[in-house]
Every structure is written in structure tokens, then in C-alpha cells.
Design a protein around this motif. Structure first.
Motif, PDB file in Angstrom:
ATOM      1  N   ILE A   1       0.817  -1.286   0.022  1.00 33.73           N
ATOM      2  CA  ILE A   1       0.020   0.101   0.014  1.00 33.73           C
ATOM      3  C   ILE A   1       0.867   1.150  -0.029  1.00 33.73           C
ATOM      4  CG2 ILE A   1      -1.723   1.382   1.536  1.00 33.73           C
ATOM      5  CD1 ILE A   1      -3.157  -1.218   2.036  1.00 33.73           C
ATOM      6  N   PHE A   2       2.003   1.370   0.805  1.00 35.07           N
ATOM      7  CA  PHE A   2       2.867   2.423   0.862  1.00 35.07           C
ATOM      8  C   PHE A   2       3.506   2.712  -0.696  1.00 35.07           C
ATOM      9  CE2 PHE A   2       7.057   4.135   1.093  1.00 35.07           C
ATOM     10  CZ  PHE A   2       6.904   5.199   1.824  1.00 35.07           C
TER      11      PHE A   2
ATOM     12  N   ARG B   1       0.769   4.052  -3.034  1.00 37.95           N
ATOM     13  CA  ARG B   1       0.567   5.327  -2.632  1.00 37.95           C
ATOM     14  C   ARG B   1       1.613   6.446  -3.232  1.00 37.95           C
ATOM     15  NH1 ARG B   1      -1.677   4.539   3.507  1.00 37.95           N
ATOM     16  NH2 ARG B   1      -3.998   4.154   3.038  1.00 37.95           N
TER      17      ARG B   1
ATOM     18  N   HIS C   1      -6.706  -4.897  -5.378  1.00 35.21           N
ATOM     19  CA  HIS C   1      -7.456  -5.079  -4.346  1.00 35.21           C
ATOM     20  C   HIS C   1      -6.829  -4.011  -3.333  1.00 35.21           C
ATOM     21  CE1 HIS C   1      -9.788  -6.605  -0.913  1.00 35.21           C
ATOM     22  NE2 HIS C   1      -8.588  -6.767  -0.238  1.00 35.21           N
TER      23      HIS C   1
ATOM     24  N   ARG D   1      -7.160  -0.569  -4.185  1.00 28.35           N
ATOM     25  CA  ARG D   1      -8.315  -0.132  -3.698  1.00 28.35           C
ATOM     26  C   ARG D   1      -8.293   0.355  -2.137  1.00 28.35           C
ATOM     27  NH1 ARG D   1     -12.426  -4.352  -4.346  1.00 28.35           N
ATOM     28  NH2 ARG D   1     -14.077  -2.933  -3.431  1.00 28.35           N
ATOM     29  N   LYS D   2      -7.523  -0.577  -1.454  1.00 29.57           N
ATOM     30  CA  LYS D   2      -7.182  -0.368  -0.034  1.00 29.57           C
ATOM     31  C   LYS D   2      -6.504   0.826   0.302  1.00 29.57           C
ATOM     32  CE  LYS D   2      -7.652  -4.352   2.769  1.00 29.57           C
ATOM     33  NZ  LYS D   2      -7.118  -5.242   3.756  1.00 29.57           N
ATOM     34  N   ALA D   3      -5.636   1.184  -0.429  1.00 32.87           N
ATOM     35  CA  ALA D   3      -4.656   2.373  -0.531  1.00 32.87           C
ATOM     36  C   ALA D   3      -5.532   3.590  -0.517  1.00 32.87           C
ATOM     37  CB  ALA D   3      -3.626   2.163  -1.320  1.00 32.87           C
ATOM     38  N   PHE D   4      -6.582   3.797  -1.241  1.00 32.85           N
ATOM     39  CA  PHE D   4      -7.438   5.000  -1.328  1.00 32.85           C
ATOM     40  C   PHE D   4      -8.443   5.194  -0.840  1.00 32.85           C
ATOM     41  CE2 PHE D   4      -4.051   4.205  -4.486  1.00 32.85           C
ATOM     42  CZ  PHE D   4      -3.291   5.595  -4.495  1.00 32.85           C
ATOM     43  N   TRP D   5      -9.091   3.955  -0.200  1.00 25.58           N
ATOM     44  CA  TRP D   5     -10.520   4.108   0.440  1.00 25.58           C
ATOM     45  C   TRP D   5     -10.517   5.057   1.243  1.00 25.58           C
ATOM     46  CZ3 TRP D   5     -13.282   4.134   4.696  1.00 25.58           C
ATOM     47  CH2 TRP D   5     -14.612   3.707   4.815  1.00 25.58           C
ATOM     48  N   PRO D   6     -11.731   6.030   1.318  1.00 25.27           N
ATOM     49  CA  PRO D   6     -12.957   5.674   0.559  1.00 25.27           C
ATOM     50  C   PRO D   6     -12.936   6.258  -0.940  1.00 25.27           C
ATOM     51  CG  PRO D   6     -13.290   7.427   2.179  1.00 25.27           C
ATOM     52  CD  PRO D   6     -12.057   6.948   2.172  1.00 25.27           C
ATOM     53  N   ALA D   7     -11.822   6.770  -1.229  1.00 26.99           N
ATOM     54  CA  ALA D   7     -11.818   7.499  -2.787  1.00 26.99           C
ATOM     55  C   ALA D   7     -11.681   6.170  -3.681  1.00 26.99           C
ATOM     56  CB  ALA D   7     -10.630   8.402  -2.795  1.00 26.99           C
TER      57      ALA D   7
ATOM     58  N   GLN E   1       1.699  10.981   3.459  1.00 28.89           N
ATOM     59  CA  GLN E   1       2.238  10.450   1.992  1.00 28.89           C
ATOM     60  C   GLN E   1       1.371  11.102   1.169  1.00 28.89           C
ATOM     61  OE1 GLN E   1       2.068   6.262   1.821  1.00 28.89           O
ATOM     62  NE2 GLN E   1       3.455   5.984   0.040  1.00 28.89           N
TER      63      GLN E   1
ATOM     64  N   ILE F   1      -6.139  11.782   1.106  1.00 26.52           N
ATOM     65  CA  ILE F   1      -7.392  11.231   0.513  1.00 26.52           C
ATOM     66  C   ILE F   1      -8.664  12.153   0.582  1.00 26.52           C
ATOM     67  CG2 ILE F   1      -8.798   9.311   0.414  1.00 26.52           C
ATOM     68  CD1 ILE F   1      -6.401   7.368   1.379  1.00 26.52           C
TER      69      ILE F   1
ATOM     70  N   PRO G   1     -12.049  11.973  -1.109  1.00 26.55           N
ATOM     71  CA  PRO G   1     -12.962  11.512  -2.296  1.00 26.55           C
ATOM     72  C   PRO G   1     -13.887  12.358  -2.824  1.00 26.55           C
ATOM     73  CG  PRO G   1     -13.586  10.556  -0.141  1.00 26.55           C
ATOM     74  CD  PRO G   1     -12.452  11.562   0.076  1.00 26.55           C
TER      75      PRO G   1
ATOM     76  N   PHE H   1      -8.773   0.795   4.938  1.00 23.19           N
ATOM     77  CA  PHE H   1      -9.672   0.402   3.848  1.00 23.19           C
ATOM     78  C   PHE H   1     -10.952   0.653   4.738  1.00 23.19           C
ATOM     79  CE2 PHE H   1     -11.544  -3.449   1.083  1.00 23.19           C
ATOM     80  CZ  PHE H   1     -12.092  -2.454  -0.014  1.00 23.19           C
TER      81      PHE H   1
ATOM     82  N   SER I   1       0.235   0.634   7.432  1.00 29.81           N
ATOM     83  CA  SER I   1      -0.298   1.561   6.283  1.00 29.81           C
ATOM     84  C   SER I   1      -1.583   1.994   6.688  1.00 29.81           C
ATOM     85  CB  SER I   1      -0.317   1.340   4.858  1.00 29.81           C
ATOM     86  OG  SER I   1       1.194   1.567   4.496  1.00 29.81           O
TER      87      SER I   1
END
Lengths: 301, 425
Positions: A17-18, A21, A45, A48-54, B234, B237, B239, B282, B294
Motif C-alpha cells: 500500500i505504501f 501510494r 485489491h 483499492r485499500k490504499a485510497f479508500w474511501p476514494a 504520504q 485522500i 473522495p 480500507f 499503512s
């Protein structure tokens, strides 16, 4: 384990994830390569975890050889729709039609090597400056020396003897115009890690990974799927068998495993007991001892 | 942890690096660990058998496993850091296998930067050599928490206890001048397998653990700083979606310490404080998070925060350093020498600034382990104490307090290459 300690899968997840990003922060126009195989499914997958909820802030790109398993394409389209993600598809057939590459002939003809040109053209056309791939260092010996952030020159080539040192969590994505980076967020995962993670996260996979009846034939000890564009030798006969894919590539070079594995648990058992690497069935790696190294230098995935 | 994360998925990850020259049997040792832990597959083994026969060897050459590139196989050398993987029911291991000869320092420093453990190989016939001191120095410079000295080729000295004890004594005297934290010694034969995975009957005078037992059981829970919470921001976020119109999350990998929901944090450089409203990975809400996760955190107040900022928790731990002038131990990695008073791009956590080399205070003669103040030239594989000045203040800890917030790299602004790595003093 102690308090404040995470298990190996969670640590690999945090690292990946790091890296994902970091790509988004360091590059203007990144893309994630998607093949429909388990590694790219896990990588997506993680994105998706890295940017949730975007939403995932970059598109995916699929290099379509035209020799796909139908199940892979169905899975891809369903996943893109469910997650609202854009997937760019580039066709090897278009590259052939433009005369950029010449199709291989003969019994072992494969579009595997031709993909590289389609991939590099795609990166150049769309002006992508970083392409994330699901390559893992445990897959093959040339990959064991690959960096997370792998610099490519203006020809898209990899120079394994002149790689940038990579220390701590500090990734250097600096480049000149026209150059790009390949980034491998799941570099440190093994085949077993990927399967355990799929199990832990309950990630849905294409049906190909589970046992199914399929028309197949045997060539040089490898079971291959029968398809209209596969030329059979006289001695080769099509049979129906219960098989599954351990890795998914182009139909022409994906070896199938005789298997009754129906669930992820079954697959993990099978992988744990297996005495052959997953790429052991990949005809593309068997071409020579340095087959992967040569393809990677040219700009392969 | 519950359900699927307990049981056989509940393994720790340990990263180690191996140091030794070509003849110390380093590749053989790695091959042995992979082979005995069944991480080598049949098709790989067949390939090695074929290659061993071609090069005329009698035994299967396990070293061939680790030579990945064509040039390496042809020349019988290792060019670059290679990563290997194996697992036992207790732990998953990542080996950073670094070559012993060319560009030695650069590769060992790279492999050491993320390692929990350094394995240093000593040939029992030759004892502690100059290069052993060099390996020990780099392990201490990079603050690798644990060192395992493997006295190899015990079979060639008749498994002599005296030989082993002399090497232990000699190494301890080297280590006493360095800041090494935890050193263990194991007498082994990588070729014969003595004390690598299974206890050897040939060394009945040795009642310590095998190498694999050490790797599986060494306590690594304290290798990460658990006291001082640090989150280098980093990515932000936002949305701006119908479902999450006002969500603003600060994403990053926790570089040290522990954070709980409701904690008060301070953000640098602005200096503003706020309270942690939520922590998530998440769609999972967490009450507590810690290094090296993370995460994405939300704060109660709207503060201007962007990439490169540092979110910390004030407390009874060490205060964060906020400085423009500081000293580093610098390892030079490039064929182009360092330019005195030259300007470079500096990367530290998620921040990027420009810096100037102010002064080389001394160079380290890595063979004699002495300081040398006369020579200011810094070239490939040199190590020196250097004073830097940055264009903006950096938010850091000393490297020996936190490896994540105390490390930097320098990038040449012309070639874009990573030319040096530094540990902040």
C-alpha cells in the motif's frame, strides 16, 4: 506474537500500500497493468485499500493477446463495473495489423513476446510515466534482482547491471522526459503469500483457478488448453480432464494442473505440497535459461 | 486477531542480510537454508543439477540458485542484491543476498537498511579478517538490531572448539568498539549442514541453538520504535463523493510508535494540534494503530496538511528534531565523486528538499576502522561524517532512535541517480 505486532501478510500489505501510494504521489500519470491473473487481482485489491474511501486514482491497462481464456475477460469486465474503474485495453492484434510485429509460426507459436511491443506502445501513446505490475521476486531468478521502482530508458529497456540502490522506504522516481518506471508493489510476496492473502481477504477469483472440466492436450509434459488458434501435432490428442490454472497467462503458454481443488483452502494445500514452481508450467520461461531476463530487458512485464 | 488471521496465517516476517565474500560459503549457506526448509522446487533443483554438471562440479552447487543474471552465471559472481524467500511454520523470511566483492559497501548497506538480522560469515580456517571488521562496522552503522556470526567450514578444522572460541573472542573485541546491540555465534558447516537446520553431533561441545532456530526465535518485537508516534504524511485522500462529501484522510505508513483514536496529535511544520477522529485501513475502523501499518487517519479539525508533513504525538518520548543543519554518516554510491559544497536533492520520509554539502568532517577508513580528516574526496563506497544544510527544516529523529525517520538519500540533480544514503546523527 506480541502486542503491536502484525503478521507477515499484514506487513506485506502495508508495504505494498505504501508503494502504491508513493507511485500516485511521485508520478503525474501512472497506470496499473492488469492481466486478470491472481497477482494483478491482489495488486488491484491493495490499490483499492490504499485510497479508500476514494476511488483508485489511476486507470488499469490490459494487454490483450487475443488468445485469452474467456473466463478472464468476463471476470475483468465484472470487476471493473463493480468498482467503477476504468480499464484501457490494448490489442496485440492491432500491433500485428500495423506491421509493428510479425506473428510467430509453428506449433509453439505464442504472442507472449509480441505483447512487449503492444505494452510499450500503449505506455508511450497514453504518456504513462509509471506502470505498476504484479511481478514478484520469487517467480523467476531474473526477477529476484528487480527493484520496487525500476527505471526504464526512453526505449523502455531495463538495465539490470545499472539499477538504482533502494534503501529503507525511500523510493527515487526521478526521470527525464520520455523515460518511465515500472513499479512492482508486490515484489516481496511469494506465491503462498498471495494465496493466503486471497483466503484471508476473501477475494473473488476467475473460475479458472478452481477445478473444472476442459478440453486439453499434452505437449512436452505440459497440459495445455485446446483452442481454435492452437496448432496440434499429429501425435497430440484432445482429451477432457479436470484441471485448474496455477498461473494465468496467454492460453498458448499457460500450463494447466490436474486438480480437484475446489476452494482456496484446497489450493493452499496443493501449493504447499507442490514440488514444482508455478512458472514450471510456463512455456515462455522454458525457451532458454535467460528467457525472462532477455524479455525483461526489452521491456516485458 | 481473530478468525482467519489466527492459526497458520499468524507468522512473523523477518528480514535478514548475509555478509561474506565469495569463498566464505555464503551462497552455499543460503542454498542450504532454502533446500532444507524445502523452499527449492523440483524444476529449480533440476536446473541447478544441469548447470552444476556443465561446470564440472561433483556435488550439486547450491550457490547456482542465487546467481540470477546471465553475466553472473558466466563469471561465477553475484552483481546485485538478490532477494530470496522461504518460510517455516513460525516465520516468513526475506533474505537480502548481497555480493561480496565489487561495490561491496553499496550493496551491503542497501541490504542492511531494512534488515532485522545480519548474518556475518567467518571462515573457520581464516578467523576474523579485515573484511569481517568491515561487515561488523556496516552492521553497526546501519543499526541492524541483531548479528549472528556463523563460523563456517567447521568441518575443515575438525570441528575444533578452540578455533571457535578464538573467533568468538576476536569478534567480541571488534564489536566492543562498535555500537552493536545483540551478537550470537554459531559453529556451522554450510556444506555438510552442521547446525544450520539440525543440531550437529560433530560439535557436542556447543550447546547453543542452530542457525535456523535463532532465525525463528530471535525477538524482533522491539526492533521498531514503539515510543514516539510518527506519521509522515504520504497522500491526502479526499473522495469528494456523494457518500463521503467531507472526508479528508491523511494516509501514510506509521514510522514509529502507537496511535489511538482520541489521541491529541501535532502537525509539523504548522505546529497545530488536533484530536484523532478516526483511523482506518480500507473500510475497517481501528481503535489503535502502530508501526509499520499503512493507515489513513482523520482529525477533528480542518488543518492544512500535505505530503511531506509529519504528524506526531507529543509525550514522554524523544522530541522530534526540527533542523536545517545536521550531520549524517554518508555512504557514497556513485561513480561520480561527491562535489564539495555541491547541491543535491534530499529525500527523507515523504519529504523532498534540496541540500548543500557543507563539510566533510572525517572519512572512515573502513578497513582500519579509523577516522581520517585529511582527505575530503568522497567516491564510490566511501563512508564519511558530513554536515548538510537543507533549504527547509526537516522533521527527523536520530537514526539510532528511529531508522525510518532518521534516514535520507541524496539524488544527483543532473542524472537523477541515487548517489548516497545517510544516517542522521
Amino acid at each position: 506474537m506480541d502486542n503491536y505486532q502484525i503478521n507477515h501478510l499484514r506487513e506485506l500489505e502495508a508495504e505494498s500500500i505504501f508503494v502504491i501510494r508513493e507511485v500516485t504521489a511521485q508520478f503525474e500519470n501512472p497506470v496499473m497493468l492488469f492481466s486478470g491473473g491472481k497477482d494483478s487481482i491482489v495488486m488491484f485489491h491493495l490499490a483499492r485499500k490504499a485510497f479508500w474511501p476514494a476511488r483508485v486514482p489511476f486507470p488499469l491497462m490490459h494487454i490483450d493477446t487475443g488468445h485469452n481464456f474467456q473466463e478472464t475477460l468476463e471476470y475483468r469486465d465484472k470487476l471493473m463495473e463493480a468498482t467503477g474503474t476504468k480499464c484501457i485495453v490494448k490489442y496485440v492484434q492491432d500491433t500485428i495489423d500495423k506491421g509493428r510485429v510479425v506473428e510467430e509460426k509453428g506449433y509453439n507459436a505464442s504472442r507472449n513476446k509480441l505483447q512487449t511491443v503492444t505494452l510499450l506502445d500503449g505506455i508511450e501513446d497514453m504518456k504513462f510515466d509509471a506502470a505498476m505490475g504484479g511481478g514478484r521476486r520469487d517467480e523467476e531468478k531474473a526477477r529476484a534482482k528487480e527493484r520496487f521502482f525500476s527505471h526504464r530508458d526512453e526505449f523502455g529497456q531495463w538495465d539490470p547491471k545499472n539499477q538504482r540502490p533502494e534503501l529503507w522506504n525511500l523510493f527515487n522516481g526521478k526521470k527525464n522526459m520520455g523515460e518511465h518506471f515500472r513499479v512492482f508493489p508486490i515484489s516481496n510476496w511469494t506465491e503462498m503469500d498471495v494465496w493466503q492473502y486471497i483466503y484471508m481477504e476473501e477475494i473473488e477469483l476467475p473460475s479458472l483457478y478452481y477445478t473444472h472440466k476442459r478440453k486439453v492436450f499434452e505437449r512436452d509434459g505440459v497440459i495445455l488448453a485446446a483452442a481454435p488458434f492452437m496448432t496440434l501435432r499429429n501425435s497430440e490428442e484432445v482429451k477432457e480432464m479436470n484441471v485448474r490454472c496455477r498461473t494465468i497467462g496467454d492460453i498458448t503458454c499457460t500450463g494447466l494442473t490436474l486438480s480437484e481443488a475446489n476452494t482456496i483452502e484446497d489450493i493452499i494445500q496443493e501449493v504447499a505440497a507442490s514440488r514444482v514452481t508455478e512458472r514450471g508450467g510456463r512455456a515462455d520461461d522454458k525457451r532458454s535459461e535467460a528467457a525472462m531476463e532477455d524479455r525483461k530487458k526489452e521491456g516485458y512485464f | 486477531m481473530s478468525g482467519k488471521e489466527s492459526g497458520y496465517l499468524d507468522m512473523e516476517l523477518l528480514r535478514f542480510t548475509t555478509a561474506g565474500s565469495v569463498d566464505d560459503g555464503k551462497s552455499t549457506l543460503i542454498g542450504r537454508l532454502l533446500f532444507d526448509s524445502k523452499a527449492i522446487f523440483e524444476d529449480q533443483m533440476e536446473a541447478i543439477e544441469r548447470a552444476s554438471m556443465r561446470s564440472g562440479g561433483e556435488q550439486v552447487n547450491l550457490a547456482l540458485l542465487t546467481d540470477g543474471l546471465r553475466a553472473e552465471r558466466e563469471q561465477g559472481i553475484t552483481i546485485d542484491v538478490a532477494y530470496r524467500y522461504f518460510a517455516t511454520p513460525k516465520r516468513k523470511f526475506i533474505i537480502a543476498d548481497t555480493p561480496g566483492h565489487i561495490q561491496y559497501t553499496r550493496n551491503m548497506v542497501t541490504g542492511a537498511s531494512t534488515a532485522n538480522v545480519a548474518i556475518i560469515l567467518v571462515d573457520a580456517r581464516h578467523g576474523v579478517l579485515e573484511q569481517t571488521r568491515r561487515h561488523a562496522y556496516i552492521a553497526s552503522l546501519l543499526q541492524i538490531p541483531h548479528i549472528i556470526v556463523c563460523v563456517n567450514k567447521m568441518d575443515l578444522v575438525d570441528y575444533s572448539e578452540d578455533v571457535f572460541n578464538t573467533i568468538v573472542k576476536d569478534f567480541e573485541s571488534v564489536a566492543s568498539n562498535l555500537s552493536v546491540l545483540d551478537v550470537r555465534f554459531v559453529p556451522i558447516s554450510a556444506l555438510e549442514g552442521d547446525n544450520v537446520v539440525t543440531r550437529s553431533e560433530n560439535t557436542d561441545w556447543y550447546d547453543g541453538p542452530t542457525l535456523l532456530y535463532l532465525l525463528e526465535n530471535i525477538h524482533i518485537g522491539s526492533d521498531i520504535n514503539r515510543h514516539d508516534f510518527r506519521l509522515p504524511v504520504q497522500y491526502v485522500i479526499r473522495p469528494q463523493s456523494k457518500e463521503f462529501p467531507d472526508f479528508r484522510g491523511y494516509a501514510g505508513r506509521i514510522a514509529g510508535g502507537v496511535l489511538k483514536k482520541g489521541d491529541t496529535v501535532t502537525v509539523h511544520p504548522s505546529g497545530f494540534s488536533s484530536v484523532v477522529k478516526g483511523i482506518n485501513i480500507f473500510n475497517k475502523e481501528l481503535d489503535i494503530a502502530y508501526a509499520p501499518q499503512s493507515v489513513c487517519i482523520e482529525l477533528e479539525d480542518d488543518i492544512d496538511i500535505s505530503r511531506g508533513d509529519m504528524i506526531i504525538k507529543e509525550g514522554n518520548g524523544k522530541p522530534l528534531c526540527i533542523e536545517q543543519d545536521f550531520d549524517v554518516m554518508l555512504c557514497w554510491f556513485n561513480d561520480n565523486n561527491m562535489v564539495p559544497r555541491g547541491k543535491y536533492t534530499l529525500k527523507h520520509t515523504t519529504a523532498e528538499v534540496r541540500c548543500m554539502i557543507k563539510e566533510v568532517k572525517y572519512k572512515v577508513d573502513i578497513n582500519a576502522l579509523e577516522k581520517n580528516s585529511d582527505n575530503q574526496e568522497l567516491g564510490m563506497n566511501d563512508i564519511a561524517r558530513v554536515s548538510l544544510r537543507t533549504t527547509k527544516p526537516l522533521f527527523f529523529d536520530a537514526y539510532n532512535t528511529n531508522r525510518n525517520t532518521g534516514s535520507i538519500i541524496l539524488i544527483d540533480e543532473g542524472t537523477n541517480e541515487t548517489v548516497a544514503a545517510g544516517m542522521i546523527l
